[in-house]
Write a protein that holds these residues in place. Structure first.
Motif, PDB file in Angstrom:
ATOM      1  N   VAL A  89       0.828  -1.205   0.000  1.00 30.99           N
ATOM      2  CA  VAL A  89       0.000   0.000   0.000  1.00 30.99           C
ATOM      3  C   VAL A  89       0.864   1.258   0.000  1.00 30.99           C
ATOM      4  CG1 VAL A  89      -1.832   1.241   1.216  1.00 30.99           C
ATOM      5  CG2 VAL A  89      -1.836  -1.257   1.188  1.00 30.99           C
ATOM      6  N   GLU A  90       2.055   1.179   0.581  1.00 31.00           N
ATOM      7  CA  GLU A  90       2.985   2.301   0.679  1.00 31.00           C
ATOM      8  C   GLU A  90       2.375   3.502   1.408  1.00 31.00           C
ATOM      9  OE1 GLU A  90       4.678   3.120  -3.166  1.00 31.00           O
ATOM     10  OE2 GLU A  90       5.561   1.133  -3.298  1.00 31.00           O
ATOM     11  N   ALA A  91       1.537   3.212   2.396  1.00 27.18           N
ATOM     12  CA  ALA A  91       0.905   4.262   3.188  1.00 27.18           C
ATOM     13  C   ALA A  91       1.739   4.604   4.419  1.00 27.18           C
ATOM     14  CB  ALA A  91      -0.495   3.825   3.616  1.00 27.18           C
ATOM     15  N   VAL A  92       2.340   3.617   5.013  1.00 27.90           N
ATOM     16  CA  VAL A  92       3.223   3.776   6.167  1.00 27.90           C
ATOM     17  C   VAL A  92       4.419   2.852   5.956  1.00 27.90           C
ATOM     18  CG1 VAL A  92       1.412   4.403   7.823  1.00 27.90           C
ATOM     19  CG2 VAL A  92       1.989   2.016   7.502  1.00 27.90           C
ATOM     20  N   ALA A  93       5.513   3.156   6.607  1.00 27.91           N
ATOM     21  CA  ALA A  93       6.689   2.294   6.502  1.00 27.91           C
ATOM     22  C   ALA A  93       6.403   0.969   7.206  1.00 27.91           C
ATOM     23  CB  ALA A  93       7.897   2.974   7.123  1.00 27.91           C
ATOM     24  N   VAL A  94       6.607  -0.114   6.496  1.00 28.06           N
ATOM     25  CA  VAL A  94       6.372  -1.452   7.036  1.00 28.06           C
ATOM     26  C   VAL A  94       7.637  -2.276   6.821  1.00 28.06           C
ATOM     27  CG1 VAL A  94       4.965  -3.542   6.861  1.00 28.06           C
ATOM     28  CG2 VAL A  94       3.904  -1.314   6.487  1.00 28.06           C
ATOM     29  N   PRO A  95       8.202  -2.840   7.893  1.00 31.11           N
ATOM     30  CA  PRO A  95       9.400  -3.648   7.710  1.00 31.11           C
ATOM     31  C   PRO A  95       9.086  -4.916   6.925  1.00 31.11           C
ATOM     32  CG  PRO A  95       8.601  -3.870   9.946  1.00 31.11           C
ATOM     33  CD  PRO A  95       7.750  -2.819   9.274  1.00 31.11           C
ATOM     34  N   GLN A  96      10.004  -5.300   6.061  1.00 32.18           N
ATOM     35  CA  GLN A  96       9.844  -6.521   5.285  1.00 32.18           C
ATOM     36  C   GLN A  96      10.772  -7.597   5.833  1.00 32.18           C
ATOM     37  OE1 GLN A  96       7.359  -6.699   2.742  1.00 32.18           O
ATOM     38  NE2 GLN A  96       6.916  -4.889   3.979  1.00 32.18           N
ATOM     39  N   ALA A  97      10.301  -8.826   5.805  1.00 38.01           N
ATOM     40  CA  ALA A  97      11.065  -9.943   6.355  1.00 38.01           C
ATOM     41  C   ALA A  97      12.400 -10.106   5.628  1.00 38.01           C
ATOM     42  CB  ALA A  97      10.261 -11.228   6.260  1.00 38.01           C
ATOM     43  N   ILE A  98      13.430 -10.323   6.403  1.00 34.73           N
ATOM     44  CA  ILE A  98      14.749 -10.644   5.857  1.00 34.73           C
ATOM     45  C   ILE A  98      14.896 -12.155   5.760  1.00 34.73           C
ATOM     46  CG2 ILE A  98      17.233 -10.530   6.320  1.00 34.73           C
ATOM     47  CD1 ILE A  98      16.666  -7.778   7.603  1.00 34.73           C
ATOM     48  N   GLU A  99      14.449 -12.859   6.784  1.00 30.34           N
ATOM     49  CA  GLU A  99      14.457 -14.320   6.813  1.00 30.34           C
ATOM     50  C   GLU A  99      13.222 -14.804   7.547  1.00 30.34           C
ATOM     51  OE1 GLU A  99      16.159 -16.874   5.563  1.00 30.34           O
ATOM     52  OE2 GLU A  99      17.755 -15.672   4.689  1.00 30.34           O
ATOM     53  N   VAL A 100      12.678 -15.903   7.081  1.00 28.72           N
ATOM     54  CA  VAL A 100      11.537 -16.532   7.734  1.00 28.72           C
ATOM     55  C   VAL A 100      11.891 -17.994   7.977  1.00 28.72           C
ATOM     56  CG1 VAL A 100       9.084 -17.097   7.566  1.00 28.72           C
ATOM     57  CG2 VAL A 100       9.955 -15.019   6.478  1.00 28.72           C
ATOM     58  N   PHE A 101      11.748 -18.405   9.205  1.00 29.39           N
ATOM     59  CA  PHE A 101      11.972 -19.792   9.586  1.00 29.39           C
ATOM     60  C   PHE A 101      10.680 -20.314  10.205  1.00 29.39           C
ATOM     61  CE2 PHE A 101      15.985 -17.502   9.995  1.00 29.39           C
ATOM     62  CZ  PHE A 101      16.827 -18.271   9.206  1.00 29.39           C
ATOM     63  N   GLU A 102      10.586 -21.616  10.360  1.00 31.54           N
ATOM     64  CA  GLU A 102       9.391 -22.183  10.967  1.00 31.54           C
ATOM     65  C   GLU A 102       9.191 -21.671  12.394  1.00 31.54           C
ATOM     66  OE1 GLU A 102       7.965 -26.602  12.055  1.00 31.54           O
ATOM     67  OE2 GLU A 102       8.427 -26.270   9.931  1.00 31.54           O
ATOM     68  N   ASP A 103      10.305 -21.381  13.084  1.00 32.15           N
ATOM     69  CA  ASP A 103      10.198 -20.957  14.478  1.00 32.15           C
ATOM     70  C   ASP A 103      10.768 -19.563  14.729  1.00 32.15           C
ATOM     71  OD1 ASP A 103      12.855 -21.561  14.079  1.00 32.15           O
ATOM     72  OD2 ASP A 103      13.068 -22.763  15.906  1.00 32.15           O
ATOM     73  N   ALA A 104      10.968 -18.769  13.656  1.00 27.34           N
ATOM     74  CA  ALA A 104      11.547 -17.430  13.853  1.00 27.34           C
ATOM     75  C   ALA A 104      11.276 -16.525  12.655  1.00 27.34           C
ATOM     76  CB  ALA A 104      13.053 -17.532  14.071  1.00 27.34           C
ATOM     77  N   LEU A 105      11.336 -15.234  12.922  1.00 16.84           N
ATOM     78  CA  LEU A 105      11.193 -14.207  11.893  1.00 16.84           C
ATOM     79  C   LEU A 105      12.275 -13.158  12.140  1.00 16.84           C
ATOM     80  CD1 LEU A 105       9.522 -12.959   9.558  1.00 16.84           C
ATOM     81  CD2 LEU A 105       8.142 -11.827  11.306  1.00 16.84           C
ATOM     82  N   VAL A 106      12.981 -12.759  11.079  1.00 11.37           N
ATOM     83  CA  VAL A 106      14.044 -11.758  11.174  1.00 11.37           C
ATOM     84  C   VAL A 106      13.635 -10.556  10.330  1.00 11.37           C
ATOM     85  CG1 VAL A 106      16.491 -11.270  10.817  1.00 11.37           C
ATOM     86  CG2 VAL A 106      15.763 -13.581  11.481  1.00 11.37           C
ATOM     87  N   LEU A 107      13.694  -9.383  10.955  1.00 14.99           N
ATOM     88  CA  LEU A 107      13.289  -8.132  10.316  1.00 14.99           C
ATOM     89  C   LEU A 107      14.399  -7.100  10.470  1.00 14.99           C
ATOM     90  CD1 LEU A 107       9.765  -7.963  11.987  1.00 14.99           C
ATOM     91  CD2 LEU A 107      10.194  -8.519   9.592  1.00 14.99           C
ATOM     92  N   PRO A 108      14.349  -6.027   9.690  1.00 14.11           N
ATOM     93  CA  PRO A 108      15.299  -4.940   9.927  1.00 14.11           C
ATOM     94  C   PRO A 108      15.072  -4.348  11.317  1.00 14.11           C
ATOM     95  CG  PRO A 108      14.071  -4.579   7.889  1.00 14.11           C
ATOM     96  CD  PRO A 108      13.434  -5.733   8.594  1.00 14.11           C
ATOM     97  N   TRP A 109      16.132  -3.896  11.937  1.00 12.75           N
ATOM     98  CA  TRP A 109      16.010  -3.183  13.205  1.00 12.75           C
ATOM     99  C   TRP A 109      15.559  -1.764  12.910  1.00 12.75           C
ATOM    100  CZ3 TRP A 109      15.757  -4.156  18.184  1.00 12.75           C
ATOM    101  CH2 TRP A 109      15.877  -3.093  19.069  1.00 12.75           C
ATOM    102  N   ILE A 110      14.601  -1.277  13.646  1.00 11.47           N
ATOM    103  CA  ILE A 110      14.113   0.091  13.472  1.00 11.47           C
ATOM    104  C   ILE A 110      14.382   0.846  14.764  1.00 11.47           C
ATOM    105  CG2 ILE A 110      12.103   1.550  13.053  1.00 11.47           C
ATOM    106  CD1 ILE A 110      10.885  -0.860  11.530  1.00 11.47           C
ATOM    107  N   GLU A 111      15.220   1.856  14.668  1.00 12.89           N
ATOM    108  CA  GLU A 111      15.497   2.684  15.842  1.00 12.89           C
ATOM    109  C   GLU A 111      14.275   3.543  16.140  1.00 12.89           C
ATOM    110  OE1 GLU A 111      17.973   2.824  17.959  1.00 12.89           O
ATOM    111  OE2 GLU A 111      19.327   1.465  16.898  1.00 12.89           O
ATOM    112  N   SER A 112      13.948   3.659  17.390  1.00 17.23           N
ATOM    113  CA  SER A 112      12.834   4.526  17.753  1.00 17.23           C
ATOM    114  C   SER A 112      13.297   5.977  17.693  1.00 17.23           C
ATOM    115  CB  SER A 112      12.302   4.185  19.145  1.00 17.23           C
ATOM    116  OG  SER A 112      13.317   4.347  20.100  1.00 17.23           O
TER     117      SER A 112
END
Length: 90
Positions: free
Chosen positions: A46-69
């Motif tokens: 949609v490109e309405a808000v910034a949404v992190p996209q998965a870097i890696e997906v595992f059956e028991d884990a999800l890795v995303l970019p780190w977003i500094e607050s």
């Protein structure tokens, strides 16, 4: 990291200086993290808000970019509100 109710959350620091966010759950339903990654991809289309996209997906884990607050401002609050409204319209 703290915050999650059902997953363990981690800030990963790589040798090249990049930081990532990972959450894991060895008891996660089989496709839980894959479904979350697909949902994030759909929201990102949609490109309405910034949404992190998965870097890696595992059956028991999800890795995303780190977003500094960052600091909230009236302008950032308004932009978020407008972006969420656009996302909901989509």
């Amino acid at each position: 990291m703290s915050g999650g109710d059902i997953n363990a959350a981690f800030r990963l620091e790589l040798e090249d200086g990049r930081c990532l966010f990972a959450k894991t759950n060895p008891k996660a339903p089989r496709d839980m993290f894959a479904a979350e990654a697909q949902g994030l991809a759909w929201l990102g289309e949609v490109e309405a808000v910034a949404v992190p996209q998965a870097i890696e997906v595992f059956e028991d884990a999800l890795v995303l970019p780190w977003i500094e607050s960052g600091a909230r401002t009236a302008a950032s609050d308004e932009a978020l509100g407008r972006g969420l409204a656009q996302l909901h319209r989509h």
